[in-house]
Design a protein around this motif. Sequence first.
Motif, PDB file in Angstrom:
ATOM      1  N   ASP A 181      47.741  28.165   2.920  1.00  0.00           N
ATOM      2  CA  ASP A 181      46.887  28.043   4.098  1.00  0.00           C
ATOM      3  C   ASP A 181      45.419  27.986   3.697  1.00  0.00           C
ATOM      4  O   ASP A 181      44.629  27.218   4.268  1.00  0.00           O
ATOM      5  CB  ASP A 181      47.121  29.222   5.055  1.00  0.00           C
ATOM      6  CG  ASP A 181      48.495  29.169   5.702  1.00  0.00           C
ATOM      7  OD1 ASP A 181      49.195  28.152   5.519  1.00  0.00           O
ATOM      8  OD2 ASP A 181      48.862  30.126   6.407  1.00  0.00           O
ATOM      9  N   LEU A 182      45.028  28.805   2.714  1.00  0.00           N
ATOM     10  CA  LEU A 182      43.643  28.819   2.267  1.00  0.00           C
ATOM     11  C   LEU A 182      43.262  27.485   1.627  1.00  0.00           C
ATOM     12  O   LEU A 182      42.160  26.957   1.867  1.00  0.00           O
ATOM     13  CB  LEU A 182      43.417  29.970   1.278  1.00  0.00           C
ATOM     14  CG  LEU A 182      41.980  30.157   0.773  1.00  0.00           C
ATOM     15  CD1 LEU A 182      41.028  30.407   1.943  1.00  0.00           C
ATOM     16  CD2 LEU A 182      41.918  31.309  -0.231  1.00  0.00           C
ATOM     17  N   GLU A 183      44.154  26.930   0.812  1.00  0.00           N
ATOM     18  CA  GLU A 183      43.895  25.639   0.171  1.00  0.00           C
ATOM     19  C   GLU A 183      43.736  24.539   1.221  1.00  0.00           C
ATOM     20  O   GLU A 183      42.867  23.668   1.103  1.00  0.00           O
ATOM     21  CB  GLU A 183      45.028  25.287  -0.790  1.00  0.00           C
ATOM     22  CG  GLU A 183      45.062  26.132  -2.052  1.00  0.00           C
ATOM     23  CD  GLU A 183      46.297  25.881  -2.884  1.00  0.00           C
ATOM     24  OE1 GLU A 183      46.224  26.067  -4.111  1.00  0.00           O
ATOM     25  OE2 GLU A 183      47.348  25.499  -2.310  1.00  0.00           O
TER      26      GLU A 183
ATOM     27  N   GLN B 284      42.858  24.935   4.382  1.00  0.00           N
ATOM     28  CA  GLN B 284      41.619  25.178   5.129  1.00  0.00           C
ATOM     29  C   GLN B 284      40.428  24.595   4.377  1.00  0.00           C
ATOM     30  O   GLN B 284      39.539  23.968   4.965  1.00  0.00           O
ATOM     31  CB  GLN B 284      41.451  26.680   5.363  1.00  0.00           C
ATOM     32  CG  GLN B 284      40.220  27.050   6.190  1.00  0.00           C
ATOM     33  CD  GLN B 284      39.002  27.348   5.324  1.00  0.00           C
ATOM     34  OE1 GLN B 284      39.129  27.933   4.245  1.00  0.00           O
ATOM     35  NE2 GLN B 284      37.834  26.943   5.790  1.00  0.00           N
ATOM     36  N   LYS B 285      40.392  24.778   3.067  1.00  0.00           N
ATOM     37  CA  LYS B 285      39.300  24.242   2.257  1.00  0.00           C
ATOM     38  C   LYS B 285      39.374  22.717   2.174  1.00  0.00           C
ATOM     39  O   LYS B 285      38.345  22.036   2.212  1.00  0.00           O
ATOM     40  CB  LYS B 285      39.341  24.848   0.856  1.00  0.00           C
ATOM     41  CG  LYS B 285      38.984  26.333   0.819  1.00  0.00           C
ATOM     42  CD  LYS B 285      39.055  26.876  -0.601  1.00  0.00           C
ATOM     43  CE  LYS B 285      38.660  28.352  -0.644  1.00  0.00           C
ATOM     44  NZ  LYS B 285      38.757  28.903  -2.027  1.00  0.00           N
TER      45      LYS B 285
ATOM     46  N   SER C 258      39.556  28.726   9.565  1.00  0.00           N
ATOM     47  CA  SER C 258      39.885  29.680   8.518  1.00  0.00           C
ATOM     48  C   SER C 258      41.374  29.584   8.221  1.00  0.00           C
ATOM     49  O   SER C 258      42.078  28.776   8.820  1.00  0.00           O
ATOM     50  CB  SER C 258      39.538  31.102   8.991  1.00  0.00           C
ATOM     51  OG  SER C 258      40.322  31.437  10.114  1.00  0.00           O
ATOM     52  N   ALA C 259      41.834  30.419   7.281  1.00  0.00           N
ATOM     53  CA  ALA C 259      43.260  30.421   6.955  1.00  0.00           C
ATOM     54  C   ALA C 259      44.096  30.763   8.184  1.00  0.00           C
ATOM     55  O   ALA C 259      45.212  30.259   8.355  1.00  0.00           O
ATOM     56  CB  ALA C 259      43.531  31.408   5.819  1.00  0.00           C
TER      57      ALA C 259
END
Length: 251
Positions: free
Chosen positions: A96-98, A100-101, A107-108
């Motif tokens: 999720d973080l990847e 989002q970036k 955000s995540a």
Amino acid sequence: MRVIENFLDASMEEMKKGYVEEKECYQCLLCGEKVEKGLIYPENNVLYESERFMKLHIEKQHNSVFDHLIGLNKKLTGLTDHQNSLLQLFYEGRSDLEIQKELEIGSASTIRNHRFVLKEKERQAKIFLTMMELLKEKDRHAPNFLPIHKNATMVDDRYNITADEQAEVEKKFFPEGISGRMIKFPKKEKQKLATLRVIIKQFDKEKQYSEKEINEILKSIYDDYVTLRRYLVEYGFLDREDDGSAYWLKG
């Protein structure tokens, strides 16, 4: 068009595999390619039995069933461009973080919310499919709509055409039969689409054509070959190089 119809007629398990087993062959649901049973197929100094060779075909020609499906027109998938991007990244195994970036959104937790929405869409689809299967058992008046071709553009009411309506258009505009000349190009968009369905059958999906070759084939069907060529491209039946040096059947 027939390929899309075959895919939609397949079971969920067959769709996931991307091919169906028939009496004498395995057939790819994504492009129609057939592999005969009982034969051994060589590929890069390796011998494959027919079903494994069909799996190899899907890997080489389509990358994966998922990649093929996500590349379909969004009118067929029902997905927005944003959902399409998310599903592609989920399939690639991104966190999720990847994601989002990558997409530079929220955000995540925003991505997790998108996952929830897609899961809800899946549940709704299962219920809807069940309802439609039950409806088929009762609805004896449902018209036989023709499938929308894979790379259809501008999908709207003009694609709302039945097999009987298609036959009527063919009889009206191709009085000598669908292999004969077209007497005129219709003004109504639905009828234009119906005639293009006939015309595109004159082309080989395995061949790449020069503009001159395209023109010669279309001239044999109708004098205004330029109009036919333009509509075949606009409707997503044909694709071409930007400079018009080569044409081919799309999808």
